[in-house]
Design a protein around this motif. Sequence first.
Motif, mmCIF file in Angstrom:
data_model
loop_
_atom_site.group_PDB
_atom_site.id
_atom_site.type_symbol
_atom_site.label_atom_id
_atom_site.label_comp_id
_atom_site.label_asym_id
_atom_site.label_seq_id
_atom_site.Cartn_x
_atom_site.Cartn_y
_atom_site.Cartn_z
ATOM 1 N N SER A 57 0.809 -1.225 0.000
ATOM 2 C CA SER A 57 0.000 0.000 0.000
ATOM 3 C C SER A 57 0.840 1.272 0.000
ATOM 4 O O SER A 57 0.358 2.338 -0.368
ATOM 5 N N ARG A 58 2.124 1.190 0.367
ATOM 6 C CA ARG A 58 3.016 2.357 0.380
ATOM 7 C C ARG A 58 3.766 2.534 -0.941
ATOM 8 O O ARG A 58 4.726 3.288 -1.013
ATOM 9 N N VAL A 59 3.329 1.860 -1.982
ATOM 10 C CA VAL A 59 4.054 1.909 -3.249
ATOM 11 C C VAL A 59 4.146 3.325 -3.810
ATOM 12 O O VAL A 59 5.216 3.744 -4.251
ATOM 13 N N LEU A 60 3.062 4.081 -3.815
ATOM 14 C CA LEU A 60 3.113 5.443 -4.384
ATOM 15 C C LEU A 60 4.000 6.388 -3.579
ATOM 16 O O LEU A 60 4.825 7.093 -4.176
ATOM 17 N N PRO A 61 3.886 6.441 -2.254
ATOM 18 C CA PRO A 61 4.804 7.298 -1.511
ATOM 19 C C PRO A 61 6.274 6.901 -1.710
ATOM 20 O O PRO A 61 7.140 7.766 -1.821
ATOM 21 N N SER A 62 6.532 5.612 -1.778
ATOM 22 C CA SER A 62 7.895 5.133 -1.978
ATOM 23 C C SER A 62 8.434 5.547 -3.343
ATOM 24 O O SER A 62 9.552 6.075 -3.463
ATOM 25 N N LEU A 63 7.650 5.346 -4.379
ATOM 26 C CA LEU A 63 8.069 5.701 -5.735
ATOM 27 C C LEU A 63 8.220 7.215 -5.877
ATOM 28 O O LEU A 63 9.172 7.701 -6.506
ATOM 29 N N THR A 64 7.324 7.970 -5.274
ATOM 30 C CA THR A 64 7.412 9.439 -5.328
ATOM 31 C C THR A 64 8.665 9.935 -4.620
ATOM 32 O O THR A 64 9.349 10.849 -5.110
ATOM 33 N N GLU A 65 8.984 9.347 -3.479
ATOM 34 C CA GLU A 65 10.181 9.750 -2.739
ATOM 35 C C GLU A 65 11.445 9.494 -3.553
ATOM 36 O O GLU A 65 12.330 10.349 -3.635
ATOM 37 N N ILE A 66 11.532 8.336 -4.179
ATOM 38 C CA ILE A 66 12.695 8.023 -5.010
ATOM 39 C C ILE A 66 12.776 8.971 -6.193
ATOM 40 O O ILE A 66 13.853 9.490 -6.519
ATOM 41 N N ALA A 67 11.657 9.236 -6.846
ATOM 42 C CA ALA A 67 11.648 10.165 -7.979
ATOM 43 C C ALA A 67 12.143 11.540 -7.557
ATOM 44 O O ALA A 67 12.939 12.174 -8.262
ATOM 45 N N THR A 68 11.709 12.003 -6.408
ATOM 46 C CA THR A 68 12.130 13.309 -5.897
ATOM 47 C C THR A 68 13.617 13.304 -5.571
ATOM 48 O O THR A 68 14.340 14.259 -5.888
ATOM 49 N N GLN A 69 14.107 12.235 -4.974
ATOM 50 C CA GLN A 69 15.522 12.152 -4.605
ATOM 51 C C GLN A 69 16.445 12.117 -5.816
ATOM 52 O O GLN A 69 17.500 12.751 -5.799
ATOM 53 N N VAL A 70 16.068 11.384 -6.865
ATOM 54 C CA VAL A 70 16.988 11.239 -8.002
ATOM 55 C C VAL A 70 17.145 12.517 -8.817
ATOM 56 O O VAL A 70 18.124 12.657 -9.542
ATOM 57 N N VAL A 71 16.209 13.447 -8.698
ATOM 58 C CA VAL A 71 16.350 14.708 -9.441
ATOM 59 C C VAL A 71 17.022 15.809 -8.624
ATOM 60 O O VAL A 71 17.439 16.820 -9.185
ATOM 61 N N GLU A 72 17.144 15.605 -7.305
ATOM 62 C CA GLU A 72 17.757 16.624 -6.451
ATOM 63 C C GLU A 72 19.177 16.939 -6.916
ATOM 64 O O GLU A 72 19.977 16.041 -7.163
#
Length: 141
Positions: A57-72
């Motif tokens: 159930s935490r798939v979207l928050p997890s994927l969003t966090e990774i997406a945000t981190q890789v562009v920083e």
Amino acid sequence: MSDVVRLVDVRDEPLDITEVYDAVADDGAGAVVLFVGAVRDHDGGKEVDGIGYSAHSRVLPSLTEIATQVVEGTPVRGLAVVHRLGDLDIGELAVVAAVSAPHRPEAFEVCRVLIERLKAEVPIWKHQVFDDGTDEWVGTP
């Protein structure tokens, strides 16, 4: 979602490459890297009949966090990623990701890191069914 991370989703319906590509469109981008992962007909020397993806159930928050981190700290202008859930046949799309940047090295690198981290860290599990009647789970905790 940020101005850079424009689309992050998991879906149980077929994925649309154009939607993901369009999400990262940017007048300041000279490069767009598009990654498309499809279900192949073999793995580890065995013939694959199909696969199923399920997720925590935490798939979207997890994927969003990774997406945000890789562009920083990068010059990336846009990032989009969508992963499929449910039962998929050979040839169907499992994941589509796109990254736009002023130049190709940054676009390639961020897209590569995104996909590698998605596969390693996002709680999505793959159930492969082989033509010999056996099966295996990949990515389970």
